[in-house]
Scaffold this motif. Sequence first.
Motif, PDB file in Angstrom:
ATOM      1  N   ASN A 123      28.482  47.909   3.018  1.00 47.43           N
ATOM      2  CA  ASN A 123      27.170  47.269   3.165  1.00 47.43           C
ATOM      3  C   ASN A 123      26.344  47.942   4.256  1.00 47.43           C
ATOM      4  O   ASN A 123      25.122  48.045   4.152  1.00 47.43           O
ATOM      5  N   GLN A 124      27.011  48.397   5.318  1.00 52.44           N
ATOM      6  CA  GLN A 124      26.295  49.143   6.349  1.00 52.44           C
ATOM      7  C   GLN A 124      25.721  50.438   5.776  1.00 52.44           C
ATOM      8  O   GLN A 124      24.572  50.802   6.047  1.00 52.44           O
ATOM      9  N   LEU A 127      22.682  49.757   3.605  1.00 53.31           N
ATOM     10  CA  LEU A 127      21.469  49.482   4.367  1.00 53.31           C
ATOM     11  C   LEU A 127      20.878  50.779   4.920  1.00 53.31           C
ATOM     12  O   LEU A 127      19.649  50.977   4.888  1.00 53.31           O
ATOM     13  N   PRO A 233      25.331  43.044   7.868  1.00 57.86           N
ATOM     14  CA  PRO A 233      24.220  43.913   7.469  1.00 57.86           C
ATOM     15  C   PRO A 233      23.046  43.174   6.827  1.00 57.86           C
ATOM     16  O   PRO A 233      21.911  43.666   6.857  1.00 57.86           O
ATOM     17  N   LYS A 237      19.276  43.683   8.063  1.00 62.89           N
ATOM     18  CA  LYS A 237      18.139  43.988   7.179  1.00 62.89           C
ATOM     19  C   LYS A 237      16.948  43.080   7.484  1.00 62.89           C
ATOM     20  O   LYS A 237      15.795  43.516   7.473  1.00 62.89           O
ATOM     21  N   LEU A 304      24.987  44.392  -0.649  1.00 58.06           N
ATOM     22  CA  LEU A 304      23.603  44.378  -0.181  1.00 58.06           C
ATOM     23  C   LEU A 304      22.682  44.797  -1.321  1.00 58.06           C
ATOM     24  O   LEU A 304      22.929  45.817  -1.972  1.00 58.06           O
ATOM     25  N   GLY A 306      19.136  46.171  -2.484  1.00 52.72           N
ATOM     26  CA  GLY A 306      18.031  46.953  -1.929  1.00 52.72           C
ATOM     27  C   GLY A 306      16.675  46.396  -2.298  1.00 52.72           C
ATOM     28  O   GLY A 306      16.547  45.399  -2.997  1.00 52.72           O
ATOM     29  N   THR A 311      21.948  48.623  -4.958  1.00 51.95           N
ATOM     30  CA  THR A 311      22.460  49.482  -3.911  1.00 51.95           C
ATOM     31  C   THR A 311      22.791  50.836  -4.499  1.00 51.95           C
ATOM     32  O   THR A 311      22.975  50.976  -5.708  1.00 51.95           O
TER      33      THR A 311
END
Length: 312
Positions: A123-124, A127, A233, A237, A304, A306, A311
Motif C-alpha cells: 500500500n505504501q 501511494l 497509507p 493519502k 489502496l 488510486g 492501484t
Amino acid sequence: MIKKTLYFGNPAYLSMRNSQLVLNFPDAKGLDDQSGRNTIPIEDIGVVILDHKQITITHALVEKLLANNCAIVTCDESHMPQGLMMPLSGNSVQKERFTNQISASVPLRKQLWQQTIRAKIKNQAALLEMIPRDINTENMHFWASKVTSGDSENHEARAAAYYWANIFDIPGFKRGREEAPPNNLLNYGYAILRAVVARSLVSSGLLPTLGIHHHNRYNAYCLADDIMEPYRPFVDKVVLDIMNAGIDYTRLGKEAKWHLLSIPQVDVLINGKRSPLMVAVSQTTASLYSCFEGTRRKISYPQLIGAYGATK
C-alpha cells in the motif's frame, strides 16, 4: 451500515433520551426544538471525539455508547487525541474468542505479521505511485516480496525509510510524533484510525491489548497497532490531499480536521470489492479471528485505490 464519526469541538452538553444522543449546544439556537438541541440514534454512532474542555457528557450516555460498541476519544489542550474508551466486551462468545486468541502459536503470529507487513509495504508503494513525481517503487515491491515469517530481516524498516524520504516533497522531512508538520496531521489521523480498529477488534471478540507483534507493556492497544499498519497509507493519502488542496497543514485547523474525520468513510478495495474503510476494518478483524480459530490462514487486508480507481 457505516457508523458515524462525531466530532465535538465547542462547548456542549451530551446526554441520552430514548436511545438517542441528545446534543445541547449552549451557543447554538434554531435546531430541532428551537433550543439548541438535536438528537442522533446511538446505534448509528461508531466514534465520538471530544475536543473541548467545556463538554459535559452524562454517565448514562457513556454507558449506552459503550454498550453499542462505540469508541470515545478525548483530546488534550493541543487538540490531539489523548485517551480512548472502549467496551470491555463486544461479542457474545467472548471467552471462547479470548481463549483462541491467547493460545495462538508463535509460528501463526509470525505468519500473520508477515502478511501484515507485506500488505503495508504494498500500500505504501501504491501511494508513492500515485504521486505525480518520478518515484521508483521497484525496491518497495521487492522488499514486500521478501518479507519472511515474523519479518526477521526487518524489511518494514527499510521500506519505511524510503517511503518517508519520498512521500512528501519537503526537504529533510522526518516522521515522528514530535517532528515538524505534517506530522501533526499524521498523528491525528492515526489516532482516528486506531480508534476505528480498536472498536472493530472488540466487536470481533478480540483483546486489543494482546498483539501479534507489538508487546509494549504500557500499551493497551498492541493488537490495534498491529492491524492498523496496512491502513496507515490511507491516512497518509488524506494528508497528501490536504496539502495538495492548499490547506494550511502547519496547524490542526477546522478544514484539515474535517478531511481527517472522513478517514472512516474513505473508499478501499478489499476482497475484490469497494468498501468504506470502517466496514473494511470489520472484515479484517473478523478474518483475523478466523485465523486464530483455525478456519482460515490469511487476514483480509485492503488495497489502496488510486485517483482513477485502481492501484498499479
